[in-house]
Scaffold this active site. Structure first.
Site, PDB file in Angstrom:
ATOM      1  N   GLU A   2       0.799  -1.233   0.000  1.00 30.42           N
ATOM      2  CA  GLU A   2       0.000   0.000   0.000  1.00 30.42           C
ATOM      3  C   GLU A   2       0.828   1.276   0.000  1.00 30.42           C
ATOM      4  OE1 GLU A   2       0.281  -2.264   2.483  1.00 30.42           O
ATOM      5  OE2 GLU A   2       0.327  -1.303   4.447  1.00 30.42           O
ATOM      6  N   GLU A  23      -5.950  -2.479  -0.566  1.00 30.89           N
ATOM      7  CA  GLU A  23      -4.826  -1.532  -0.623  1.00 30.89           C
ATOM      8  C   GLU A  23      -5.337  -0.098  -0.536  1.00 30.89           C
ATOM      9  OE1 GLU A  23      -1.958  -2.867  -0.200  1.00 30.89           O
ATOM     10  OE2 GLU A  23      -2.800  -4.857  -0.531  1.00 30.89           O
TER      11      GLU A  23
END
Ligand SMILES: [Zn+2]
Length: 817
Positions: free
Chosen positions: A258, A290
Site C-alpha cells: 500500500e 490496498e
C-alpha cells in the site's frame, strides 16, 4: 543485522524529528549496483547522538552539518551520528546492490524481451537497502526522489513523477510518509492513464504484458473508481495522496503493498489466461484492501509494529466489505471458504497469538506474526465488532480517528478512545475477549425436549453475534433467528430438526462442531442445502473436524464426492476440491491403494463437474483445473495438450497448458528436454517459474538433487523461481525418491538464513519442509531442530507450523488408519 527494537525506536523518536528526505538514485551503473545519495534534514536534542539505518555495498562519504563522518564507523546496518545540533543535515553517498528477493530495490530481467524492470519494496525494514534513513514507522517525513535512468524508462513513485530532463525524473510527496512506504517503480513499463473525480489514475505493467493489461484496464479503472467513491462515502475524507497508481510488478512476495499514491501489486494479477470468479474476486478485494490502507495505515500510521495487526485486520475487513458493495462478486463467500480457513489453521497451532497486543519487541518479530490471524481472524472479529457497535459508531469513531491523527501516528488505544467517544460501551472488555486472547471457540448445538441449545466451549467471554438456523431432513429451513451467544442460548422449536446450524450466515470466528450422527447424514443432506454461506460454514466445520482427527478422512471424501457437483459457488468448489486433493488425499489418507483410489474418485468428481458446466464458464475451468491436479491419465492429458480441443468452449491457454505440463512432469511422463521444449513456447516470466516447478516435480533422483542444490545453496535465483522449486519438490506419490532429503532438510535449512535475507528465508523454509514424510521420524527431527536456540526466528516459525500440519495428519492416520 540486529533488528530495530521498540525501545531503540522510542528513544530515537524522543531525540529527533525529520523535516525531509531528498534521495538521488543513479540507475545507470549496470546490472548489479546503483548509486544512492540521501540528504536528510532533521531537528534533534542538541548534543545528543543517534544512528542512521543503511545497508550499502559501499559507503563512500558521510557529511553531518558540513563535517565528514568516518564511513568506517558503519557497522551491522547502522551509522552512528554524534553531537547533533538543534537543526541538522546529513548526507550519505553510497553504492548499493539491486536485490532478487522482492525487497529493497528489486531488479527483474524479462525473459520475454530482455527488458529491465525495477521496483522498490521498503516494507517492513527494507528501506535501508536502497536509501539511508531513520527506519521506523513514527518518523514520518516528506519524501523527494531524483532518479537518473535510461531515457526510455517510465518512473512512478509516491507523488507525481515529473520528467525533468532526458532520463531524469523528480518525485515529491505533498505530505509526510513513513519510510516503509517509500517506493519507486522504474523501467519500460506500459501504462494506461485515466481520471476519476479529479484523481489521476494509472495502471502499469511490463511491456510484455501490455496487451493483457490493455484488455483488463477498463474493468480495473472502473473498479478503482467505484472503490474510491465508496471509501469517500464511508470515511468522509477525500483520498489524500494526489494521484493513484497501481503498478503490477514481477517477483512480488506479497499480493500487494500500500505505498501512498503508488500501490505495487504482484503481476500475476494481470491475467494472461482465462480466470475464474476466484481470481477476479481476489483482485477486487485486493484493490479495495490496498485503497483502505491509503487512510488506514498511510494517512494515520501505527506508532510501532505491535499495531501492524490493526492495519491489516482493518484493510482486510474493508477490502471485503467494499468489494461486496461495488462488485457483483460474492467476496464474503470467498472470505469464509478460503481466508478464514487460513486463519483457523493459524489459530490452532502452537504458534497462535492474540490478534492484538503481541508486543513486537523488534521489527523482525512483528513480521513473524503477520499471518492468518492478523488478516482473516482480525477481519472476522472486526465484523463482530460492527455487530457489537453498530455501523454508525464503528464508522463515526474511525472518521474522528482519521481527523485527529491525519499525517501522523496513532495506537490501538487511540482508536478505542475514538470509538468510546463515538458512543461505544465496554470497548475494553470486548477487546480483551476478542483481541487480546488467542484461540478458537467451539459452538455446539444440542436438541432436547423441543429446545435447541447452542453453547460455547471456552472460558474467555467472547460474545458471538450470529444467526442460528434449523433444517429438516430435506434441508428445508425450518427456523432462523438472531442470537448473541455468550452464555448458552435456548431456542424453542416445533419439530425435531435434522441439523442445527449455529452460524448459518458464517459471521463469527468459531469452530462449529456437529455430532457424529449429523456427519453421517451429511453426504445425503449437504447436496440439498442451497444457501451458500450455510454451506461454507459446513465445509469449514468439515475441514476443522478432519484436522482435529474427529472425522474420518474416508467419510470426508464421501461428503466431497456427494456435494461437490451441486456446490453453487465456483470459488468454494475449487477450494474444496483443492483441499480434498492436496490435504485429504495427499496427506491424511495413507499412501498406496487407498490414496490412489481417493485421487481417482476426486478426478471423477471433477470430471463430472466440468462436463456438466456451461461451455467457457469459470465453473468449467474450475472443474478442469481440479481434474488435471488429480488425474493420472497420462494419455488423456497428453491428448489435451496436443489437440488444444479439450471441451466445448475451453481453449488450452498458457496457464492451463502449464497445469497439464506440471501434472505430466510429476507423473514422470515428461523429461527435462520436454520441459525445455515447453518453455521454448512460453518464454515469459511466468513460463520460467512454471518450468522451475516442473523440473522439481520430476520423479527422478538426479532432477531432485539439482532442485535441492538450488534451494539450499543458490543465492542467485529469484524468489519466485525458488518458491516454485520448493513447491514442486515434495509430492505424495514420490516419497521413496525424496526420502533421503528428509534428514538433509533438517541438517541444512538453518544455514539458508546466512544465504538470503528477509521474507524469502521463512517462506522457503515453509515450502521446502518435507510435508509428505508423514511419520514420527520427521516430527522427531523437527523437535530436534527447534531445540537449537540460535535458529533464525522466521525458520523457527515455519518449522513449528509445518510440523503442526504434519502432526495432525499423523494423528488422523493413527486414529482412522
Ligand atoms: Zn494490507
Amino acid at each position: 543485522m540486529p533488528s530495530l527494537t521498540q525501545l531503540e525506536a522510542q528513544r530515537r523518536a524522543e531525540i529527533i524529528s525529520i523535516s525531509g528526505y531528498d534521495v538521488r538514485l543513479d540507475l545507470n551503473r549496470g546490472a548489479e549496483l546503483f548509486g544512492s545519495t540521501t540528504t536528510i534534514r532533521f531537528a534533534a536534542e542538541p548534543g545528543s547522538e543517534t544512528f542512521l539505518d543503511v545497508a550499502p555495498r559501499e559507503l563512500h562519504r558521510v557529511q553531518l552539518n558540513g563535517h565528514d563522518v568516518d564511513p568506517a564507523t558503519h557497522a551491522a546496518g547502522r551509522l552512528p551520528l554524534h553531537d547533533l545540533a538543534a537543526e541538522n543535515e546529513v548526507t550519505v553517498e553510497a553504492t548499493m546492490a539491486y536485490s532478487n528477493d522482492g525487497e529493497g530495490l528489486h531488479r527483474h530481467v524479462d525473459p520475454a524481451d530482455g527488458s529491465v524492470y525495477l521496483y522498490a519494496m521498503s516494507f517492513l525494514d527494507a528501506a535501508p537497502r536502497w536509501f539511508a534513513c531513520f527506519d521506523q514507522p513514527d518518523l514520518k517525513a516528506p519524501f523527494a526522489l531524483t532518479v537518473d535512468c535510461p531515457a526510455d524508462w517510465t518512473v512512478i513513485g509516491n507523488g507525481p513523477a515529473l520528467q525533468v530532463g532526458a532520463g531524469r525524473w523528480r518525485i515529491e510527496t505533498a505530505h509526510p510518509i513513513a519510510t516503509y512506504f517509500a517506493t519507486l517503480v522504474a523501467g519500460p513499463y506500459h501504462s494506461v492513464i485515466a481520471e476519476h473525480d479529479g484523481i489521476r489514475l494509472g495502471v502499469h505493467a511490463r511491456a510484455s504484458l501490455a496487451a493483457h493489461l490493455d484488455g483488463q484496464s477498463a474493468e480495473l479503472i472502473e473498479l478503482t473508481s467505484r472503490c474510491l467513491d465508496e471509501f469517500h462515502r464511508l470515511f468522509g475524507i477525500r483520498y489524500p495522496w494526489g494521484e493513484y497508481h497501481q503498478a503490477f510488478v514481477p517477483d512480488f512476495n506479497a499480493g500487494a503493498m500500500e505505498n501512498p499514491g503508488c500501490v505495487t501489486i504482484r503481476d500475476t494479477y494481470v491475467f494472461r489466461s482465462r480466470v475464474t470468479d476466484l481470481e477476479r474476486g481476489q483482485l477486487a478485494v485486493l484493490v479495495a484492501h490496498e485503497m483502505a490502507h491509503m487512510w488506514f495505515g498511510d494517512l494515520v500510521t501505527m506508532r510501532w509494529w505491535d499495531d501492524l495487526w490493526l492495519n491489516e485486520s482493518f484493510a482486510e475487513y474493508l477490502g471485503y466489505r467494499v468489494s461486496d458493495a461495488v462488485t457483483e462478486q460474492q467476496p464474503w463467500v470467498e472470505f469464509g471458504a478460503r481466508r478464514k480457513s487460513w486463519g483457523y489453521a493459524a489459530d490452532r497451532r502452537p504458534s497462535t497469538h492474540p490478534v492484538a497486543g503481541n508486543g513486537a519487541a523488534d521489527a523482525k518479530t512483528a513480521l513473524n506474526d503477520f499471518d492468518g490471524i492478523s488478516y482473516a481472524k482480525g477481519a472476522a472479529v472486526l465484523r463482530q465488532l460492527g455487530a457489537h457497535l453498530g455501523d454508525d459508531v464503528l464508522l463515526g469513531g474511525l472518521r474522528d480517528h482519521f481527523h485527529a491523527h491525519a499525517y501522523g501516528n496513532a495506537t490501538f488505544a487511540d482508536l478505542i478512545g475514538a470509538w468510546t467517544a463515538a458512543g461505544a460501551h465496554d470497548m475494553q472488555g470486548w477487546a480483551d475477549a476478542w483481541l487480546r486472547t488467542a484461540g478458537l471457540d467451539t459452538l455446539r448445538a444440542t436438541v432436547e425436549d423441543g429446545i435447541v441449545r447452542v453453547a460455547r466451549s471456552s472460558a474467555v467471554a467472547r460474545p458471538h453475534a450470529v444467526s442460528v438456523a434449523t433444517l429438516d431432513a430435506h434441508a428445508g429451513e425450518l427456523h432462523r433467528e438472531r442470537a448473541l451467544i455468550l452464555d448458552p442460548v435456548r431456542i424453542p422449536v416445533r419439530s425435531m430438526p435434522a441439523l442445527v446450524l449455529p452460524d448459518v450466515a458464517d459471521e463469527t470466528w468459531a469452530k462449529i462442531a456437529f455430532d457424529n450422527d449429523a456427519w453421517q447424514r451429511m453426504p445425503a443432506l449437504l447436496p440439498s442445502i442451497k444457501d451458500q454461506l450455510a454451506r461454507v460454514s459446513i465445509w469449514n466445520a468439515l475441514r476443522l473436524g478432519v484436522a482435529d482427527a474427529e472425522i474420518a478422512p474416508s467419510l470426508a471424501l464421501r461428503i466431497v464426492e456427494s456435494a461437490a457437483e451441486g456446490e453453487p459457488s465456483e470459488v468454494v468448489l475449487g477450494t474444496v476440491l483443492g483441499w480434498a486433493v492436496d490435504t485429504l488425499a495427499g496427506a491424511y489418507l495413507p499412501a498406496g491403494p487407498v490414496r490412489a483410489d481417493a485421487f481417482a474418485r476426486l478426478a471423477a468428481a471433477a470430471h463430472e463437474t466440468m462436463t456438466a458446466a456451461a461451455p467457457a464458464s469459470g465453473r468449467q475451468l474450475t472443474g478442469v483445473r481440479a481434474f488435471v491436479s488429480a488425474s493420472d491419465d497420462v494419455e488423456l492429458l497428453r491428448k489435451w495438450l496436443r489437440d488444444d480441443a479439450l471441451l466445448p468452449g475451453m481453449a488450452v491457454d498458457d496457464e492451463l497448458r502449464w497445469a497439464m505440463i506440471e501434472r505430466l512432469a510429476s507423473l514422470g511422463a515428461l523429461d527435462s528436454a520436454g520441459i525445455d521444449r515447453e518453455l521454448a513456447q512460453d518464454r515469459s516470466t511466468q513460463g520460467t517459474v512454471h518450468a522451475a516447478r516442473c523440473r522439481a516435480l520430476l520423479p527422478d533422483p538426479e532432477a531432485k538433487a539439482v532442485a535441492w542444490q538450488s534451494m539450499l545453496t543458490d543465492a542467485g535465483r529469484s524468489n519466485h523461481e525458488l518458491y516454485a522449486t520448493a513447491e514442486g519438490f515434495w509430492r505424495p506419490e514420490q516419497t521413496a525418491i525424496t526420502a533421503p532429503f528428509v534428514r538433509r532438510y533438517f541438517e541444512r535449512i538453518a544455514g539458508t538464513a546466512g544465504l538470503r535475507s528477509g521474507w524469502v528465508v521463512a517462506r522457503l523454509a515453509l515450502l521446502a519442509y518435507p510435508r509428505t514424510a508423514v511419520d514420527r521420524a520427521t516430527l522427531d527431527l523437527s523437535e530436534a531442530l527447534l531445540g537449537h536456540d540460535d535458529l533464525d526466528s522466521g525458520i523457527r516459525r515455519s518449522v513449528v507450523d509445518a510440523s503442526d500440519d504434519l502432526r495432525r495428519a499423523l494423528a488422523s492416520r493413527e486414529r482412522f488408519g
